[in-house]
Write a protein that holds these residues in place. Structure first.
Motif, PDB file in Angstrom:
ATOM      1  N   ASP A 223       9.099   3.052  -4.527  1.00 41.56           N
ATOM      2  CA  ASP A 223       9.382   4.438  -4.870  1.00 41.56           C
ATOM      3  C   ASP A 223      10.598   4.925  -4.085  1.00 41.56           C
ATOM      4  N   THR A 224      11.299   5.888  -4.653  1.00 40.78           N
ATOM      5  CA  THR A 224      12.471   6.472  -4.006  1.00 40.78           C
ATOM      6  C   THR A 224      12.128   7.845  -3.444  1.00 40.78           C
ATOM      7  N   VAL A 225      12.503   8.069  -2.198  1.00 38.75           N
ATOM      8  CA  VAL A 225      12.244   9.335  -1.512  1.00 38.75           C
ATOM      9  C   VAL A 225      13.571  10.040  -1.275  1.00 38.75           C
TER      10      VAL A 225
ATOM     11  N   VAL B 290       5.953   0.061   3.947  1.00 35.18           N
ATOM     12  CA  VAL B 290       7.270   0.174   4.576  1.00 35.18           C
ATOM     13  C   VAL B 290       7.923   1.444   4.050  1.00 35.18           C
ATOM     14  N   LEU B 291       8.416   2.260   4.975  1.00 34.78           N
ATOM     15  CA  LEU B 291       9.188   3.448   4.612  1.00 34.78           C
ATOM     16  C   LEU B 291      10.500   3.388   5.376  1.00 34.78           C
ATOM     17  N   THR B 292      11.601   3.294   4.654  1.00 34.25           N
ATOM     18  CA  THR B 292      12.918   3.203   5.273  1.00 34.25           C
ATOM     19  C   THR B 292      13.792   4.349   4.773  1.00 34.25           C
TER      20      THR B 292
ATOM     21  N   LEU C 254      10.153   3.693  -0.321  1.00 31.73           N
ATOM     22  CA  LEU C 254       8.765   3.491   0.091  1.00 31.73           C
ATOM     23  C   LEU C 254       8.238   2.263  -0.630  1.00 31.73           C
ATOM     24  N   ARG C 255       7.675   1.317   0.118  1.00 28.49           N
ATOM     25  CA  ARG C 255       7.108   0.100  -0.461  1.00 28.49           C
ATOM     26  C   ARG C 255       5.651  -0.009  -0.034  1.00 28.49           C
TER      27      ARG C 255
ATOM     28  N   GLU D 292      -2.455   0.957  -4.584  1.00 30.18           N
ATOM     29  CA  GLU D 292      -2.291   2.295  -5.149  1.00 30.18           C
ATOM     30  C   GLU D 292      -2.887   3.391  -4.263  1.00 30.18           C
ATOM     31  N   PRO D 293      -4.057   3.204  -3.627  1.00 30.74           N
ATOM     32  CA  PRO D 293      -4.556   4.274  -2.747  1.00 30.74           C
ATOM     33  C   PRO D 293      -3.596   4.581  -1.595  1.00 30.74           C
ATOM     34  N   VAL D 294      -2.984   3.556  -1.015  1.00 31.41           N
ATOM     35  CA  VAL D 294      -2.019   3.764   0.067  1.00 31.41           C
ATOM     36  C   VAL D 294      -0.777   4.455  -0.482  1.00 31.41           C
ATOM     37  N   ARG D 295      -0.364   4.071  -1.657  1.00 33.43           N
ATOM     38  CA  ARG D 295       0.802   4.691  -2.285  1.00 33.43           C
ATOM     39  C   ARG D 295       0.581   6.184  -2.495  1.00 33.43           C
ATOM     40  N   ARG D 296      -0.590   6.559  -3.028  1.00 33.09           N
ATOM     41  CA  ARG D 296      -0.886   7.974  -3.263  1.00 33.09           C
ATOM     42  C   ARG D 296      -0.973   8.739  -1.949  1.00 33.09           C
ATOM     43  N   LEU D 297      -1.619   8.138  -0.943  1.00 36.39           N
ATOM     44  CA  LEU D 297      -1.727   8.773   0.365  1.00 36.39           C
ATOM     45  C   LEU D 297      -0.346   9.081   0.929  1.00 36.39           C
TER      46      LEU D 297
END
Length: 406
Positions: free
Chosen positions: A197-199, A245-247, A270-271, A275-280
């Motif tokens: 995902d892109t932040v 991973v969040l860079t 964000l990598r 899916e639960p970790v992604r939503r969190l």
């Protein structure tokens, strides 16, 4: 040697005999890279490579995809084989004789090799139609490099009862890697590549003169504080057994040395593997950025764009790839990966609908140190073409074994 292994050995021999054709197609595609969802030249090259084969061709309506269906001698299920076709937006600095002729575009991820291997596999399968109980769906897709090409093809009816070959029962894709030993095959059951995902965060304060920061609201310290706060959040809100991973890869603010800017912008990736970790983390990134901005008297606009989902291999399909590669190459060259990697792949869209597997084919050039070899997406990456017959035989062998057993 068992009859099945003898057939596999013969398949590999035939794949090696096709190497001049495979290399010629790979180099032709490499010289003329195209980016995104519209690849007319690459599409024509694929159609030319398949022109003399007994396949039914379906072209994409909105994207430059090619779907070829090879019907076997007897009815049965469908097996899908995928090759992505698009290049990357960077200048090539490899010095190879077939270097890109397009300024600012390069096949730096090996998709040109994927196209060539699948086209040659189609030729081997066409020669073996009498052994097929079912059909092979050959998926040549554009737009893997961030353009959701597989999803577009699915939306256009690739899968399902009304698709060109019905709903596949299995799906396979190969991806060359310049940092794995040439000719080795690496895969694993379960998650093999991450969701991506892109932040993007815009921090807004109040501009002013750099000599009087007390008269302004400086967004730069707020943005800098967010970078550290996000990393702390990652270690405190995500279970240590979960991969994430969040860079933050870009921070932009200001125009000169004596002006406090009104805003600062941050961008990152964000990598995640679940899916639960992604939503969190979507929720936590919003919370941390907004509250950190408020603590500095600023506001934060946080946008998270969802990219590819997790690429998850079916356990049985991954085992079939490893078994076939082991019989083709020897067990030591068929490697089960201990961990997934945090890159992303849009074959994930197919694997959400169809049980299957993605595998990596090593293509590090001879004499090059694996530790220092330019990797996929490098402007200097070079792939060992001698690995391609293994990919051709593996593609064809997966379909032959799946449909022969039906």
């Amino acid at each position: 040697m068992s009859p099945a292994d003898a057939r596999l050995d013969d398949l590999h021999r035939r794949a090696r005999a096709l190497q001049p054709r495979t290399v010629a197609l790979r180099r032709a595609v490499h010289r003329h890279p195209e980016i995104g969802l519209h690849l007319p030249g690459t599409q024509d090259a694929v159609l030319g490579a398949l022109a003399d084969l007994p396949v039914r061709i379906h072209l994409g309506r909105e994207v430059s995809s090619v779907v070829a269906v090879l019907d076997g001698a007897r009815p049965g299920p469908t097996v899908l084989l995928r090759a992505d076709m698009d290049a990357l937006p960077l200048h090539e600095d490899t010095g190879v004789e077939f270097t890109s002729t397009v300024d600012g575009a390069m096949h730096a991820c090996g998709h040109d090799a994927h196209v060539a291997m699948l086209a040659s596999a189609a030729r081997l399968l066409a020669e073996s139609r009498e052994d097929l109980a079912g059909r092979v769906l050959l998926m040549f897709q554009p737009g893997e490099e961030g353009f959701h090409g597989a999803r577009h093809m699915i939306d256009e009816g690739l899968l399902g009862p009304g698709g060109p070959a019905g709903m596949p029962e299995a799906a396979y894709a190969l991806h060359v890697s310049a940092t794995l030993p040439s000719g080795e095959v690496h895969t694993r059951p379960g998650p093999i590549m991450a969701a991506a995902d892109t932040v993007t965060v815009t921090v807004t304060g109040r501009g002013g003169h750099a000599s009087a920061p007390h008269d302004a609201v400086d967004p730069v310290p707020a943005a800098a504080a967010m970078v550290g706060a996000l990393q702390t959040m990652l270690t405190r809100r995500v279970d240590a057994h979960q991969a994430a991973v969040l860079t933050i890869a870009r921070i932009t603010a200001g125009t000169t040395n004596n002006v406090i800017p009104e805003s600062a912008e941050m961008e990152g990736t964000l990598r995640t593997m679940a899916e639960p970790v992604r939503r969190l983390l979507h929720d936590e990134i919003q919370r941390v950025c907004r509250h950190t901005a408020l603590a500095h008297g600023c506001e934060a606009d946080v946008r998270i764009s969802s990219g590819y989902p997790v690429t998850a291999n079916d356990r049985q399909a991954a085992a079939q790839v490893t078994d076939l590669a082991g019989r083709l190459l020897g067990s030591r060259r068929a490697v089960e990966m201990p961990d997934p990697i945090m890159g992303a792949e849009d074959f994930s869209y197919v694997l959400r609908e169809v049980p299957g597997a993605l595998a990596f084919l090593g293509a590090c050039p001879p004499g090059v140190d694996l530790a220092t070899a330019p990797s996929n997406h490098s402007n200097r990456v070079v792939f060992d073409e001698s690995a391609m017959p293994t990919g051709v035989a593996l593609y064809a062998g997966l379909a032959l074994e799946a449909l022969a057993a039906s």
